[in-house]
Design an enzyme around this catalytic site. Structure first.
Site, PDB file in Angstrom:
ATOM      1  CG  ASN A 227      37.636  31.449  46.473  1.00 22.21           C
ATOM      2  OD1 ASN A 227      36.772  31.191  47.328  1.00 22.21           O
ATOM      3  ND2 ASN A 227      37.324  31.635  44.772  1.00 22.21           N
TER       4      ASN A 227
ATOM      5  CB  CYS B 155      32.021  30.632  43.953  1.00 28.39           C
ATOM      6  SG  CYS B 155      33.456  29.519  43.686  1.00 28.39           S
TER       7      CYS B 155
ATOM      8  CG  HIS C 220      33.570  35.379  45.602  1.00 24.62           C
ATOM      9  ND1 HIS C 220      33.642  33.813  46.173  1.00 24.62           N
ATOM     10  CD2 HIS C 220      33.817  34.641  44.346  1.00 24.62           C
ATOM     11  CE1 HIS C 220      34.036  32.893  46.134  1.00 24.62           C
ATOM     12  NE2 HIS C 220      34.635  32.996  45.131  1.00 24.62           N
TER      13      HIS C 220
HETATM   14  O1  UT7 Z   1      36.091  31.091  42.601  1.00 26.27           O
HETATM   15  C1  UT7 Z   1      35.691  30.973  41.889  1.00 26.27           C
HETATM   16  C2  UT7 Z   1      36.125  32.123  41.072  1.00 26.27           C
HETATM   17  N1  UT7 Z   1      37.185  32.633  41.200  1.00 26.27           N
HETATM   18  C3  UT7 Z   1      38.463  33.599  40.802  1.00 26.27           C
HETATM   19  O2  UT7 Z   1      37.839  34.401  40.300  1.00 26.27           O
HETATM   20  C4  UT7 Z   1      39.832  33.533  40.116  1.00 26.27           C
HETATM   21  C5  UT7 Z   1      40.001  34.146  39.303  1.00 26.27           C
HETATM   22  N2  UT7 Z   1      41.168  34.108  38.239  1.00 26.27           N
HETATM   23  C6  UT7 Z   1      42.499  34.495  38.998  1.00 26.27           C
HETATM   24  O3  UT7 Z   1      41.962  35.328  40.222  1.00 26.27           O
HETATM   25  C7  UT7 Z   1      43.615  35.037  38.382  1.00 26.27           C
HETATM   26  O4  UT7 Z   1      43.742  34.893  37.270  1.00 26.27           O
HETATM   27  C8  UT7 Z   1      44.659  34.204  38.690  1.00 26.27           C
HETATM   28  C9  UT7 Z   1      45.032  34.358  40.457  1.00 26.27           C
HETATM   29  C10 UT7 Z   1      44.414  32.505  39.484  1.00 26.27           C
HETATM   30  C11 UT7 Z   1      45.821  34.398  38.777  1.00 26.27           C
HETATM   31  O5  UT7 Z   1      46.750  35.651  38.480  1.00 26.27           O
HETATM   32  P1  UT7 Z   1      47.260  36.472  37.132  1.00 26.27           P
HETATM   33  O6  UT7 Z   1      47.194  37.464  36.797  1.00 26.27           O
HETATM   34  O7  UT7 Z   1      45.747  35.618  36.081  1.00 26.27           O
HETATM   35  O8  UT7 Z   1      47.755  34.676  36.701  1.00 26.27           O
HETATM   36  P2  UT7 Z   1      48.498  33.935  35.377  1.00 26.27           P
HETATM   37  O9  UT7 Z   1      47.421  33.074  35.137  1.00 26.27           O
HETATM   38  O10 UT7 Z   1      47.979  35.165  33.740  1.00 26.27           O
HETATM   39  O11 UT7 Z   1      49.503  33.292  35.454  1.00 26.27           O
HETATM   40  C12 UT7 Z   1      50.644  34.792  35.400  1.00 26.27           C
HETATM   41  C13 UT7 Z   1      52.094  33.932  35.276  1.00 26.27           C
HETATM   42  C14 UT7 Z   1      52.206  32.632  34.797  1.00 26.27           C
HETATM   43  O12 UT7 Z   1      53.720  32.549  34.503  1.00 26.27           O
HETATM   44  P3  UT7 Z   1      53.968  32.882  32.988  1.00 26.27           P
HETATM   45  O13 UT7 Z   1      52.898  31.977  32.106  1.00 26.27           O
HETATM   46  O14 UT7 Z   1      53.827  34.384  32.528  1.00 26.27           O
HETATM   47  O15 UT7 Z   1      55.709  33.044  32.601  1.00 26.27           O
HETATM   48  C15 UT7 Z   1      52.079  31.329  35.934  1.00 26.27           C
HETATM   49  O16 UT7 Z   1      53.117  30.068  35.808  1.00 26.27           O
HETATM   50  O17 UT7 Z   1      52.692  33.719  36.924  1.00 26.27           O
HETATM   51  C16 UT7 Z   1      52.373  32.711  37.404  1.00 26.27           C
HETATM   52  N3  UT7 Z   1      52.032  31.919  37.793  1.00 26.27           N
HETATM   53  C17 UT7 Z   1      52.436  31.124  39.099  1.00 26.27           C
HETATM   54  N4  UT7 Z   1      54.168  31.929  39.509  1.00 26.27           N
HETATM   55  C18 UT7 Z   1      54.145  31.776  40.927  1.00 26.27           C
HETATM   56  C19 UT7 Z   1      50.957  31.042  38.616  1.00 26.27           C
HETATM   57  N5  UT7 Z   1      50.650  30.724  39.409  1.00 26.27           N
HETATM   58  C20 UT7 Z   1      51.483  31.231  40.259  1.00 26.27           C
HETATM   59  C21 UT7 Z   1      51.902  31.167  41.781  1.00 26.27           C
HETATM   60  N6  UT7 Z   1      53.151  31.423  41.895  1.00 26.27           N
HETATM   61  N7  UT7 Z   1      51.751  30.715  42.132  1.00 26.27           N
END
Ligand code: UT7
Length: 342
Positions: free
Chosen positions: A299, A129, A269
């Site tokens: 993204n 990225c 970004h």
């Molecule tokens: O471009 C390169 C750089 N990339 C980035 O900068 C991305 C960086 N990361 C992020 O933007 C975030 O970490 C994400 C958007 C990918 C995820 O957000 P988060 O607040 O960190 O969520 P998480 O991964 O901790 O997941 C929280 C919960 C989980 O459920 P449990 O385990 O708490 O029951 C996931 O399974 O949300 C669940 N989850 C979803 N639920 C509904 C993960 N994806 C989804 C989804 N819809 N699409």
């Protein structure tokens, strides 16, 4: 505040140091939109989750037969038209991408053929990225050292070709598109005034595509294992992204002799609105000075800042004389920041 000259100007060839300006921008996104509502029919997710956690509402998806170089070429031709530069006058093409048309030859070579830039040398930049700003830095070095005069830097991605559409953790995040910039020395003070690039290879395992390279070729035995798709530990990437982008921004501000108050527009970004809010908070730059379009495109990796720069330029959001800060972060890990006096 009037910018103070840097105390440690970079070494150069001994010839006069040349200011490097972006003299034209362009972008292209495919027509097909994939909305959050569409994704709810594919994986267990909701518009509310995606909007609250990321800020993304929809993303663009390239046609099956539309390649990264097709999108890159369209963005490049737009940028060249704006710059009033003929393709044959380009002497270096850099394509930043994590989704090349093929592992080789370079996607930049396909672009060269499509836009008829017959006098250019061509190479791809692999910095995920962060690639577009790595490209700007490389272009700057080539122009400053008098080896090349006109450089076309492109960020282009067909991320939907490496998306695991059964993984809700990643498939809601990414989209396709391309952005481009033409760089030249144009005299005067306006142009790139401060750049920084960095990497941390200790974190190659938090954002990567395990299959399809020499380490793990795709074979009959592993073809169903989704190895040639994006794998990401989102939470860890999030933490690293905020820290790296804040530090990279502070570094170029200090090198340029500027403060956060001097920056008219930040083009970050476009991965997650919460990341952008965290950066705004830590840099103490009001959020309304950040250019955000991730709601429309998701993204798009190396293309994200390139597309946003073109939109900010064409809409008049950035004006002649503005200090513009661009800052990016990606797999590798990689990060980069650039301040331009527009
Ligand atoms: O471009 C390169 C750089 N990339 C980035 O900068 C991305 C960086 N990361 C992020 O933007 C975030 O970490 C994400 C958007 C990918 C995820 O957000 P988060 O607040 O960190 O969520 P998480 O991964 O901790 O997941 C929280 C919960 C989980 O459920 P449990 O385990 O708490 O029951 C996931 O399974 O949300 C669940 N989850 C979803 N639920 C509904 C993960 N994806 C989804 C989804 N819809 N699409």
């Amino acid at each position: 505040m009037k910018r103070q000259p840097r105390s440690n100007p970079r070494p150069h060839s001994g010839k006069t140091r040349r200011t490097v300006s972006i003299i034209g921008t362009g972008s292209y996104v495919p027509e097909k939109r994939l909305t959050n509502a569409d994704l709810t029919k594919m994986v267990d997710t909701s518009d509310e989750w995606i909007t609250v956690r990321t800020g993304i509402k929809e993303r663009r998806v390239a046609a099956k037969d539309e390649t990264t170089s097709d999108m890159a070429s369209k963005a490049a031709l737009n940028a060249l038209e704006q710059a009033k530069v003929k393709p044959e006058d380009v002497d270096l093409i850099l394509v930043a991408t994590a989704t090349p048309d093929m592992l080789f030859p370079a996607t930049a070579c396909f672009v060269q053929k499509k836009i008829a830039a017959k006098n250019a040398a061509c190479l791809d930049v692999s910095a995920a990225c962060a690639g577009f700003l790595f490209g700007i830095e490389i272009a700057q070095q080539f122009i400053t050292s008098h080896t090349h005069d006109t450089v076309l830097v492109i960020g282009a991605e067909k991320l939907t070709s490496i998306t695991n559409w059964t993984d809700r953790n990643t498939c809601v995040l990414f989209g396709d598109g391309a952005g481009a910039a033409v760089l030249q020395h144009r005299g005067g003070a306006h142009g790139v005034i401060s750049t920084h690039i960095g990497s941390d290879g200790r974190f190659t395992d938090i954002l990567f595509m395990p299959g399809g390279g020499s380490r793990c070729p795709i074979t009959r035995d592993n073809v169903d294992m989704n190895l040639a798709t994006i794998h990401m530990t989102g939470k860890e990437v999030y933490k690293q992204a905020v820290t790296a982008m804040v530090n990279a921004s502070r570094k170029v501000l200090a090198d340029a002799g500027l403060t956060a108050d001097d920056i008219a527009c930040v083009i970050p970004h476009q991965a997650n609105l919460r990341i952008i809010e965290a950066i705004a908070d830590r840099l103490k730059i009001p959020l309304d000075r950040f250019y955000v379009n991730l709601d429309k495109y998701g993204n798009t990796s190396a293309a994200a800042v390139a597309i946003a720069l073109d939109e900010a330029n064409c809409s008049g959001r950035i004006k002649h004389g503005d200090y513009v800060l661009m800052v990016v972060f990606g797999g590798g890990l990689t990060w980069a920041s650039t301040i331009i006096e527009w």
